[in-house]
Design a protein around this motif. Structure first.
Motif, short mmCIF file in Angstrom:
data_model
loop_
_atom_site.label_atom_id
_atom_site.label_comp_id
_atom_site.label_asym_id
_atom_site.label_seq_id
_atom_site.Cartn_x
_atom_site.Cartn_y
_atom_site.Cartn_z
N SER A 14 -0.71 6.92 1.58
CA SER A 14 -0.98 8.13 0.82
C SER A 14 -0.53 7.91 -0.55
O SER A 14 -1.41 8.45 -1.36
N PHE A 15 0.60 7.53 -0.69
CA PHE A 15 0.97 7.29 -2.21
C PHE A 15 0.06 6.15 -2.93
O PHE A 15 -0.33 6.70 -4.07
N ALA A 16 -0.18 5.21 -2.21
CA ALA A 16 -0.89 4.13 -2.90
C ALA A 16 -2.33 4.57 -3.29
O ALA A 16 -3.13 4.53 -4.28
N ASN A 17 -3.00 5.38 -2.45
CA ASN A 17 -4.29 6.05 -2.51
C ASN A 17 -4.16 7.00 -3.84
O ASN A 17 -5.27 7.29 -4.52
N SER A 18 -3.06 8.01 -3.83
CA SER A 18 -3.04 9.08 -4.71
C SER A 18 -2.83 8.18 -6.12
O SER A 18 -3.48 8.55 -7.20
N ALA A 22 -5.33 8.77 -9.47
CA ALA A 22 -4.71 8.97 -10.81
C ALA A 22 -5.09 7.96 -11.86
O ALA A 22 -5.10 8.50 -12.97
N GLN A 23 -5.37 6.68 -11.63
CA GLN A 23 -5.55 5.95 -12.66
C GLN A 23 -7.14 5.93 -12.93
O GLN A 23 -7.64 4.90 -13.63
N GLU A 61 -17.78 -1.93 -1.05
CA GLU A 61 -17.31 -3.14 -0.73
C GLU A 61 -16.03 -2.55 0.33
O GLU A 61 -15.30 -2.03 0.00
N LEU A 62 -16.09 -3.28 1.59
CA LEU A 62 -15.12 -3.00 2.63
C LEU A 62 -14.18 -4.68 2.49
O LEU A 62 -14.98 -5.68 2.93
N CYS A 63 -13.12 -4.74 2.32
CA CYS A 63 -12.33 -5.86 2.36
C CYS A 63 -11.27 -5.84 3.07
O CYS A 63 -10.58 -4.76 3.31
N ARG A 64 -10.94 -6.77 3.68
CA ARG A 64 -9.44 -7.20 4.24
C ARG A 64 -8.57 -7.36 3.42
O ARG A 64 -8.85 -7.96 2.16
N LEU A 65 -7.22 -7.02 3.52
CA LEU A 65 -6.32 -7.35 2.66
C LEU A 65 -5.51 -8.38 2.83
O LEU A 65 -5.25 -8.64 3.98
N ARG A 66 -5.32 -9.17 1.80
CA ARG A 66 -4.09 -10.13 1.88
C ARG A 66 -2.77 -9.68 1.74
O ARG A 66 -1.98 -10.00 2.49
N SER A 67 -2.78 -8.68 0.85
CA SER A 67 -1.72 -7.98 0.58
C SER A 67 -1.80 -6.89 -0.39
O SER A 67 -2.69 -6.76 -1.18
N VAL A 68 -0.87 -5.72 -0.12
CA VAL A 68 -0.84 -4.83 -0.97
C VAL A 68 0.57 -4.44 -1.43
O VAL A 68 1.33 -4.35 -0.42
N GLY A 69 0.88 -3.98 -2.83
CA GLY A 69 2.53 -3.84 -2.93
C GLY A 69 2.67 -2.89 -4.01
O GLY A 69 1.69 -2.61 -4.82
N TYR A 70 3.79 -2.19 -3.72
CA TYR A 70 4.15 -1.50 -4.90
C TYR A 70 5.56 -2.09 -5.65
O TYR A 70 6.22 -2.61 -4.94
N HIS A 71 5.45 -2.16 -6.89
CA HIS A 71 6.21 -2.73 -7.87
C HIS A 71 6.93 -1.76 -8.65
O HIS A 71 6.63 -1.23 -9.73
N PRO A 72 8.34 -1.57 -8.41
CA PRO A 72 9.20 -0.52 -9.00
C PRO A 72 9.21 -0.57 -10.85
O PRO A 72 9.40 0.34 -11.31
N ALA A 73 9.47 -1.91 -10.95
CA ALA A 73 9.49 -2.03 -12.64
C ALA A 73 8.29 -1.51 -13.28
O ALA A 73 8.63 -1.03 -14.39
N THR A 74 7.17 -1.99 -12.75
CA THR A 74 5.97 -1.42 -13.42
C THR A 74 5.39 -0.29 -13.02
O THR A 74 4.32 0.30 -13.42
N ARG A 75 5.98 0.40 -12.00
CA ARG A 75 5.40 1.52 -11.15
C ARG A 75 3.78 1.35 -10.89
O ARG A 75 3.18 2.29 -10.92
N SER A 76 3.48 0.20 -10.52
CA SER A 76 1.85 -0.02 -10.32
C SER A 76 1.82 -0.68 -8.83
O SER A 76 2.58 -1.15 -8.20
N ILE A 77 0.53 -0.40 -8.33
CA ILE A 77 0.13 -0.94 -7.02
C ILE A 77 -0.84 -2.00 -7.26
O ILE A 77 -1.77 -1.82 -8.17
#
Length: 113
Positions: A14-18, A22-23, A61-77
């Motif tokens: 939910s957080f990543a989609n929001s 927003a971006q 496009e529907l893709c499988r994910l290799r990885s998805v992550g949140y990085h607090p220093a940059t506040r990015s996904i």
């Protein structure tokens, strides 16, 4: 600094989609799994899917994910995708409708009168 979501796949999805919306990015994560904390307040999931739309191209496009992550220093996904398949919205709707219809018919056929 605490992460802006609780450390579970549903909250992170939910957080990543929001955040992506927003971006202004037309990206939707779903079915995230194999998730873990990454450092003090980072988070990473190693399994899931991403739906993404590119401007000027029909469908998504529907893709499988290799990885998805949140990085607090940059506040990015950030995410890495693999095995992508582009389908028009009509193809996706037809496939999902057939899957739902099949599931309903299976349920009806398995009811004992």
């Amino acid at each position: 600094m605490a992460a802006p979501f609780s450390y579970d796949p549903v909250s992170f999805t939910s957080f990543a989609n929001s955040r992506m919306k927003a971006q202004g990015k037309d990206v939707v994560f779903r079915n995230l799994a194999l998730c873990r904390r990454d450092g003090a307040s980072g988070y990473r999931c190693l399994e899931g899917e991403v739906l993404r739309r590119e401007a000027g191209k029909p469908g998504r496009e529907l893709c499988r994910l290799r990885s998805v992550g949140y990085h607090p220093a940059t506040r990015s996904i950030n995410y890495l995708a693999k095995d992508c398949v582009r389908k028009t919205d009509q193809q996706r709707l037809r496939e999902q409708s057939e899957k739902l219809l099949r599931k309903g018919l299976d349920a009806l056929e398995n009811i004992n009168p």
